[in-house]
Motif scaffolding. Structure first.
Motif, mmCIF file in Angstrom:
data_model
loop_
_atom_site.group_PDB
_atom_site.id
_atom_site.type_symbol
_atom_site.label_atom_id
_atom_site.label_comp_id
_atom_site.label_asym_id
_atom_site.label_seq_id
_atom_site.Cartn_x
_atom_site.Cartn_y
_atom_site.Cartn_z
ATOM 1 N N GLU A 55 0.836 -1.207 0.000
ATOM 2 C CA GLU A 55 0.000 0.000 0.000
ATOM 3 C C GLU A 55 0.871 1.258 0.000
ATOM 4 N N GLN A 56 1.894 1.262 0.823
ATOM 5 C CA GLN A 56 2.773 2.432 0.915
ATOM 6 C C GLN A 56 3.556 2.668 -0.378
ATOM 7 N N LEU A 57 3.873 1.581 -1.082
ATOM 8 C CA LEU A 57 4.614 1.705 -2.345
ATOM 9 C C LEU A 57 3.692 1.920 -3.546
ATOM 10 N N GLY A 58 2.383 1.761 -3.334
ATOM 11 C CA GLY A 58 1.438 1.966 -4.431
ATOM 12 C C GLY A 58 1.405 0.817 -5.422
ATOM 13 N N VAL A 59 1.662 -0.403 -4.914
ATOM 14 C CA VAL A 59 1.621 -1.594 -5.763
ATOM 15 C C VAL A 59 0.779 -2.653 -5.061
#
Length: 71
Positions: A55-59
């Motif tokens: 989630e934090q990396l956007g993947v």
């Protein structure tokens, strides 16, 4: 890699010579990849679940696990 070194390389992406700019962009990408891998390792050691890292990396969780999970 030190912050000053990253800034120098980032500035080189604006060089008039496209070869210099492309080489600098390549080095920035490599530095970013190394940094991301180190941060993901720290997050996992600290107990953060794959879903939250993703989630934090956007993947997706699957993408981050595939890239950084143990094989």
């Amino acid at each position: 890699m030190e912050v000053d070194e990253v800034l120098t390389i980032a500035r080189a992406t604006g060089d008039d010579d496209p070869r210099v700019a492309l080489a600098a962009a390549r080095e920035l990408r490599r530095a970013a990849d190394r940094t991301e891998a180190a941060v993901v390792r720290r997050a996992r050691v600290g107990g953060m679940p794959w879903a939250e890292i993703a989630e934090q990396l956007g993947v997706t969780r699957q993408a981050v696990h595939k890239k950084y999970g143990r094989r």
